[in-house]
Design an enzyme around this catalytic site. Structure first.
Site, PDB file in Angstrom:
ATOM      1  N   SER A   1      43.492 -15.858 -48.361  1.00 27.52           N
ATOM      2  CA  SER A   1      42.413 -15.510 -47.448  1.00 27.52           C
ATOM      3  C   SER A   1      42.837 -14.354 -46.540  1.00 27.52           C
ATOM      4  O   SER A   1      43.187 -13.278 -47.021  1.00 27.52           O
ATOM      5  CB  SER A   1      41.975 -16.752 -46.660  1.00 27.52           C
ATOM      6  OG  SER A   1      40.753 -16.550 -45.998  1.00 27.52           O
TER       7      SER A   1
ATOM      8  N   ASP B   1      33.062 -19.300 -53.789  1.00 33.58           N
ATOM      9  CA  ASP B   1      33.636 -19.127 -52.445  1.00 33.58           C
ATOM     10  C   ASP B   1      32.560 -18.568 -51.512  1.00 33.58           C
ATOM     11  O   ASP B   1      32.092 -17.455 -51.687  1.00 33.58           O
ATOM     12  CB  ASP B   1      34.822 -18.162 -52.528  1.00 33.58           C
ATOM     13  CG  ASP B   1      35.614 -18.076 -51.231  1.00 33.58           C
ATOM     14  OD1 ASP B   1      35.075 -18.410 -50.156  1.00 33.58           O
ATOM     15  OD2 ASP B   1      36.787 -17.659 -51.293  1.00 33.58           O
TER      16      ASP B   1
ATOM     17  N   HIS C   1      36.571 -21.996 -51.484  1.00 35.92           N
ATOM     18  CA  HIS C   1      37.491 -21.020 -50.891  1.00 35.92           C
ATOM     19  C   HIS C   1      38.969 -21.344 -51.092  1.00 35.92           C
ATOM     20  O   HIS C   1      39.763 -20.484 -51.460  1.00 35.92           O
ATOM     21  CB  HIS C   1      37.196 -20.865 -49.402  1.00 35.92           C
ATOM     22  CG  HIS C   1      38.065 -19.861 -48.723  1.00 35.92           C
ATOM     23  ND1 HIS C   1      38.194 -18.564 -49.177  1.00 35.92           N
ATOM     24  CD2 HIS C   1      38.878 -19.961 -47.630  1.00 35.92           C
ATOM     25  CE1 HIS C   1      39.022 -17.893 -48.392  1.00 35.92           C
ATOM     26  NE2 HIS C   1      39.466 -18.722 -47.456  1.00 35.92           N
TER      27      HIS C   1
END
Length: 270
Positions: A110, A215, A245
């Site tokens: 991320s 996601d 995610h």
């Protein structure tokens, strides 16, 4: 697969003490992994990943970024990501010094994937390979909140993390996770970091891009577009149908880590 508790390690970063972890494999390590975690979370959420990596012979290093987890700094306040990359470099240097001659792989998820991409541009000579998991690349819609007169509340919907409901419920009660709103300087810094990566040129380290096809926190389209601008020639990429995610915490997490380790083995063998 046994769980190996981490040893606490600390580094003095650009804005204070960075608290981290080192996981050692049961036998002599054959490679080194450094993990960069995502926005608002902390490295304690990566115990399962560390277990898989140490079982494969890796010694694993990670720390909580400034303003995150147990590290110093105002919560989730990052005014410039270049010093955060500098902080990560201190950890990578320590990992090299403690494990001379072993190949080192950087794994970023991320926001940590964004940091890892920038690190790979700046310090290619330190890495054998890079793994990007659901990375913030190209553009990210929340940065537009910085242009508003007042930033609205932006709580993360825990169901967007994983199809495994326990991941979201554990996240909600985790006191080391930031459950508040975005801070304007951080949003500006995120946008600047994305621009720097896009302008920084193609990565010269073997790198793989992995993303959940469903996601909603870091949508796959903008991330893929950003990846295509920096990807090494012929670099592998994979999207997981239905995955949300946190692909390292998804219901198909074994498959994801199998893919990570297959890529790592290919790179460290060569």
């Amino acid at each position: 697969m046994s769980t190996i508790p981490p040893e606490d390690i600390d580094t003095t970063g650009h804005a204070g003490l960075l608290i981290g972890s080192r996981w050692s494999p049961p036998a002599d390590p054959t490679w080194v992994a450094v993990i960069a975690h995502g926005y608002g979370e902390h490295i304690g959420r990566y115990q399962w990943v560390a277990d898989r990596l140490t079982s494969d012979g890796a010694v694993v290093y990670a720390h909580d970024h400034v303003g995150h987890g147990r590290s110093a700094g105002e919560r989730v306040l990052i005014e410039d990501f270049e010093p955060v990359v500098d902080d990560l470099h201190l950890l990578v240097q320590r990992a090299h010094e403690e494990n001379p001659g072993l190949p080192l792989v950087l794994i970023g998820h991320s926001m940590g994937g964004m940091i890892a991409a920038r690190y790979t541009q700046r310090h290619a000579d330190c890495l054998a390979a890079t793994v990007l998991s659901g990375p913030v690349l190209g553009s990210w819609e929340p940065t537009a909140l910085a242009d508003l007169d007042e930033i609205p509340p932006t709580p993360i919907d825990p169901t967007t993390l994983s199809r495994d409901e326990t991941v979201g419920s554990d996240y909600q009660v985790d006191e080391l996770v930031w459950h508040g709103d975005f801070k304007r300087p951080t949003l500006h810094a995120l946008r600047s970091a994305l621009d720097a990566i896009t302008e920084g040129g193609r990565l010269t380290v073997p790198t793989i891009w992995l993303h959940g096809a469903d996601d909603q926190l870091v949508p796959i389209g903008p991330s893929r577009a950003g990846w295509e601008q920096i990807a090494p020639e012929g670099a592998p990429a994979k999207a997981y149908p239905g995955a949300r995610h946190e692909i390292f915490n998804e219901t198909n997490r074994e498959e994801v880590l199998d893919d990570v380790l297959a890529f790592v083995h290919e790179q460290i063998a060569s």
